[in-house]
Enzyme design. Sequence first.
Site, short mmCIF file in Angstrom:
data_model
loop_
_atom_site.label_atom_id
_atom_site.label_comp_id
_atom_site.label_asym_id
_atom_site.label_seq_id
_atom_site.Cartn_x
_atom_site.Cartn_y
_atom_site.Cartn_z
N LYS A 1 0.85 -1.20 0.00
CA LYS A 1 0.00 0.00 0.00
C LYS A 1 0.88 1.24 0.00
O LYS A 1 1.80 1.36 0.80
CB LYS A 1 -0.90 -0.02 1.24
CG LYS A 1 -1.98 1.04 1.25
CD LYS A 1 -2.87 0.87 2.48
CE LYS A 1 -3.98 1.91 2.51
NZ LYS A 1 -4.81 1.77 3.73
N HIS B 1 -0.37 4.47 0.26
CA HIS B 1 -1.06 5.61 0.85
C HIS B 1 -1.54 5.22 2.24
O HIS B 1 -1.41 4.06 2.66
CB HIS B 1 -2.25 6.04 -0.03
CG HIS B 1 -3.28 4.98 -0.20
ND1 HIS B 1 -3.12 3.93 -1.09
CD2 HIS B 1 -4.46 4.76 0.43
CE1 HIS B 1 -4.18 3.14 -1.03
NE2 HIS B 1 -5.00 3.61 -0.10
#
Length: 218
Positions: free
Chosen positions: A103, A105
């Site tokens: 991921k 963000h």
Amino acid sequence: MEAYKREFIKFLEDAGVLKFGDFTAKSGRKIPYFINAGDIKTGVQIQKLGEFYAKAYLDKIGEKRSVLYGPAYKGIPISVSAAVALANHGLDVPFFFNRKEEKDHGEGGVFVGYTPKQDEEIVIVEDVVTAGTALRESMSILSKIDGARVTAAFVMVDRKEKGQTEKSAIAEVGDEYGFSVYSVVDVYDIIEYLEEDDSNRENVERIKKYLEVNGAKE
């Protein structure tokens, strides 16, 4: 055969986790039976599965507090259900799992859940081992954690297949990384269970022939 093994195999069969036919394993081998934790799909089923893992954990490790790691995707519900089952036995253990893609963000990263601390013991919970491919992938992923220390792994079924040598894949992984890989049952338990019903004769013969070629020589 011990009663809990028969109970577990029947559970796998009733839940559709244990199937017979023609399949391709992650290793690329053509196999006559398949163990798919992805077919666990009700609350009662995942509760029962977690309890079997918890019993195996307590039997092999005792009440030592380790961190459970469930590799995506099938290992995720196993790690959660095993942690809940262990909590029901009075042992509160943390758990975490990985994302397939990191991921970029929010909190970011590849892991979800607990963050293992330096030198904390990690136990991998996986569905099945054929050639050891999945466990080696897990070790590669866990190497991203500074000071990660895997001390054991638990799987549903030991297929008793040779890995990269004539030894079993489970034995090879254990030797390579220095930890034990435990299973609730193995393929010979499944054969013994199937032989109790003559209607399973064809599946038994196919599994035995497969093991003549791919079975570990230990």
